[in-house]
Design a protein around this motif. Sequence first.
Motif, PDB file in Angstrom:
ATOM      1  N   TYR A 113       0.833  -1.202   0.000  1.00  0.00           N
ATOM      2  CA  TYR A 113       0.000   0.000   0.000  1.00  0.00           C
ATOM      3  C   TYR A 113       0.867   1.251   0.000  1.00  0.00           C
ATOM      4  O   TYR A 113       1.912   1.313   0.646  1.00  0.00           O
ATOM      5  CB  TYR A 113      -0.889   0.038   1.243  1.00  0.00           C
ATOM      6  CG  TYR A 113      -2.058  -0.913   1.203  1.00  0.00           C
ATOM      7  CD1 TYR A 113      -3.306  -0.497   0.746  1.00  0.00           C
ATOM      8  CD2 TYR A 113      -1.925  -2.233   1.624  1.00  0.00           C
ATOM      9  CE1 TYR A 113      -4.389  -1.367   0.712  1.00  0.00           C
ATOM     10  CE2 TYR A 113      -2.994  -3.115   1.592  1.00  0.00           C
ATOM     11  CZ  TYR A 113      -4.221  -2.672   1.137  1.00  0.00           C
ATOM     12  OH  TYR A 113      -5.290  -3.541   1.105  1.00  0.00           O
ATOM     13  N   LEU A 115       0.085   4.975   1.267  1.00  0.00           N
ATOM     14  CA  LEU A 115      -0.882   5.748   2.050  1.00  0.00           C
ATOM     15  C   LEU A 115      -0.528   7.223   1.902  1.00  0.00           C
ATOM     16  O   LEU A 115       0.479   7.683   2.429  1.00  0.00           O
ATOM     17  CB  LEU A 115      -0.827   5.324   3.522  1.00  0.00           C
ATOM     18  CG  LEU A 115      -1.722   6.078   4.494  1.00  0.00           C
ATOM     19  CD1 LEU A 115      -3.194   5.852   4.169  1.00  0.00           C
ATOM     20  CD2 LEU A 115      -1.414   5.663   5.931  1.00  0.00           C
ATOM     21  N   TRP A 166      -5.866   3.373   9.540  1.00  0.00           N
ATOM     22  CA  TRP A 166      -4.624   3.167   8.796  1.00  0.00           C
ATOM     23  C   TRP A 166      -3.404   3.267   9.714  1.00  0.00           C
ATOM     24  O   TRP A 166      -2.381   2.618   9.474  1.00  0.00           O
ATOM     25  CB  TRP A 166      -4.536   4.115   7.611  1.00  0.00           C
ATOM     26  CG  TRP A 166      -5.380   3.613   6.478  1.00  0.00           C
ATOM     27  CD1 TRP A 166      -6.585   4.106   6.051  1.00  0.00           C
ATOM     28  CD2 TRP A 166      -5.111   2.462   5.668  1.00  0.00           C
ATOM     29  NE1 TRP A 166      -7.066   3.331   5.022  1.00  0.00           N
ATOM     30  CE2 TRP A 166      -6.188   2.326   4.770  1.00  0.00           C
ATOM     31  CE3 TRP A 166      -4.065   1.539   5.614  1.00  0.00           C
ATOM     32  CZ2 TRP A 166      -6.248   1.296   3.813  1.00  0.00           C
ATOM     33  CZ3 TRP A 166      -4.122   0.511   4.672  1.00  0.00           C
ATOM     34  CH2 TRP A 166      -5.201   0.396   3.796  1.00  0.00           C
ATOM     35  N   GLY A 167      -3.513   4.040  10.775  1.00  0.00           N
ATOM     36  CA  GLY A 167      -2.440   4.046  11.756  1.00  0.00           C
ATOM     37  C   GLY A 167      -2.269   2.692  12.396  1.00  0.00           C
ATOM     38  O   GLY A 167      -1.144   2.223  12.602  1.00  0.00           O
ATOM     39  N   CYS A 170      -0.548   0.444   9.842  1.00  0.00           N
ATOM     40  CA  CYS A 170       0.878   0.798   9.727  1.00  0.00           C
ATOM     41  C   CYS A 170       1.692   0.180  10.857  1.00  0.00           C
ATOM     42  O   CYS A 170       2.821  -0.258  10.651  1.00  0.00           O
ATOM     43  CB  CYS A 170       1.049   2.320   9.729  1.00  0.00           C
ATOM     44  SG  CYS A 170       0.565   3.142   8.202  1.00  0.00           S
ATOM     45  N   PRO A 174       4.222  -2.741   9.050  1.00  0.00           N
ATOM     46  CA  PRO A 174       5.018  -1.569   8.650  1.00  0.00           C
ATOM     47  C   PRO A 174       5.686  -1.706   7.292  1.00  0.00           C
ATOM     48  O   PRO A 174       5.806  -0.730   6.545  1.00  0.00           O
ATOM     49  CB  PRO A 174       6.052  -1.441   9.777  1.00  0.00           C
ATOM     50  CG  PRO A 174       6.127  -2.811  10.387  1.00  0.00           C
ATOM     51  CD  PRO A 174       4.739  -3.366  10.286  1.00  0.00           C
ATOM     52  N   ILE A 177       3.323  -0.784   4.092  1.00  0.00           N
ATOM     53  CA  ILE A 177       2.719   0.536   3.931  1.00  0.00           C
ATOM     54  C   ILE A 177       3.819   1.577   3.717  1.00  0.00           C
ATOM     55  O   ILE A 177       4.712   1.720   4.548  1.00  0.00           O
ATOM     56  CB  ILE A 177       1.905   0.951   5.171  1.00  0.00           C
ATOM     57  CG1 ILE A 177       1.006  -0.190   5.650  1.00  0.00           C
ATOM     58  CG2 ILE A 177       1.116   2.215   4.886  1.00  0.00           C
ATOM     59  CD1 ILE A 177      -0.145  -0.512   4.771  1.00  0.00           C
ATOM     60  N   THR A 179       4.063   5.472   3.617  1.00  0.00           N
ATOM     61  CA  THR A 179       3.301   6.683   3.892  1.00  0.00           C
ATOM     62  C   THR A 179       3.920   7.852   3.154  1.00  0.00           C
ATOM     63  O   THR A 179       5.119   8.115   3.253  1.00  0.00           O
ATOM     64  CB  THR A 179       3.269   6.977   5.405  1.00  0.00           C
ATOM     65  OG1 THR A 179       2.677   5.865   6.082  1.00  0.00           O
ATOM     66  CG2 THR A 179       2.446   8.220   5.697  1.00  0.00           C
ATOM     67  N   HIS A 263      -3.490   8.094  16.282  1.00  0.00           N
ATOM     68  CA  HIS A 263      -2.240   8.069  15.515  1.00  0.00           C
ATOM     69  C   HIS A 263      -2.029   9.427  14.861  1.00  0.00           C
ATOM     70  O   HIS A 263      -2.998  10.110  14.517  1.00  0.00           O
ATOM     71  CB  HIS A 263      -2.279   6.997  14.424  1.00  0.00           C
ATOM     72  CG  HIS A 263      -2.403   5.599  14.956  1.00  0.00           C
ATOM     73  ND1 HIS A 263      -1.320   4.897  15.454  1.00  0.00           N
ATOM     74  CD2 HIS A 263      -3.478   4.777  15.072  1.00  0.00           C
ATOM     75  CE1 HIS A 263      -1.727   3.695  15.843  1.00  0.00           C
ATOM     76  NE2 HIS A 263      -3.035   3.603  15.629  1.00  0.00           N
ATOM     77  N   LEU A 265       0.365   9.717  12.170  1.00  0.00           N
ATOM     78  CA  LEU A 265       0.880   9.441  10.817  1.00  0.00           C
ATOM     79  C   LEU A 265       2.026  10.373  10.439  1.00  0.00           C
ATOM     80  O   LEU A 265       2.185  10.753   9.280  1.00  0.00           O
ATOM     81  CB  LEU A 265      -0.245   9.521   9.775  1.00  0.00           C
ATOM     82  CG  LEU A 265      -1.404   8.529   9.946  1.00  0.00           C
ATOM     83  CD1 LEU A 265      -2.386   8.666   8.784  1.00  0.00           C
ATOM     84  CD2 LEU A 265      -0.902   7.096  10.038  1.00  0.00           C
TER      85      LEU A 265
END
Length: 274
Positions: A113, A115, A166-167, A170, A174, A177, A179, A263, A265
């Motif tokens: 992913y 993000l 999504w946090g 993640c 980890p 994802i 970010t 979270h 992010l």
Amino acid sequence: MIETLPAAYRARVRNDNWNNYSVLRHGAFDGMLVTSKNSGTHWLKYMLAIAIADTHGIARPKYFSENAVRPYIGWPKDKLTFPDIPRLAFSHTIPHRLADWGWARRAANLPPYVLAVRHPMAILASHHAKWEYDIKVDWLAYLKGDPGGKQYRCDIYWLARFWNRWGDVCVDAPGRILTVHYEDTLKDARAVLEAVAAHWSLDLTPGAIDAALAAGTKAEMAKHTDPDAEPNVLQNRKTSLADLFTGEAMDLYRTQVKTLFRHDLGYDLLNLPA
């Protein structure tokens, strides 16, 4: 504790966590772009579509609109258009709890992913400026939000649900994802495109990335506006964040963030972005 939050918000969180099975469609893709609302989604997708098209020698999208870019990065339900390019999709989805668990991610064959997010203050200001003609409420009323998630496409409660889910993913996955901050894309779009390409194993050519960066300026994108697409995508917000988030508005925003968000992010959520 979530038990102290409004009942309508708690009901919406339960529904998102346990009844949204759209994440199960993601296993059909080589990469999935998940973005928060008003976070440069059109811009990032358009640049990626240009780079993919030039790398594979196929026609570029005519416009930067969602529909024009869908053959390259579409909705998860879309049929395949170009069989010889990596199969990519995007979504604003808030994932089912299945996405938290390694065994479920493996069973669903969930892809890597990306993000893509933006500072919540900028998202809220951008969303209100874009949709004010439709939602027809003033800034402070919009900031208060709708706990049940029915009144607005995006508000502080939607952002909290998106950020928190999504946090969680993640933290639990980890390596799956990447970010991407909108603010970092503004600073160095090339580095972001290269990072996304590496995460998805796209093998974009340097020339294709150069072309994507040239096509992705606001001036160039304005030449490729889809007459049938939603308005106000390339907006120029008139009021600064410092003017919007002051006094009662800032107090309200900070109280909501402290109450709702679990979270960050990678952001300082309580202060204006640099």
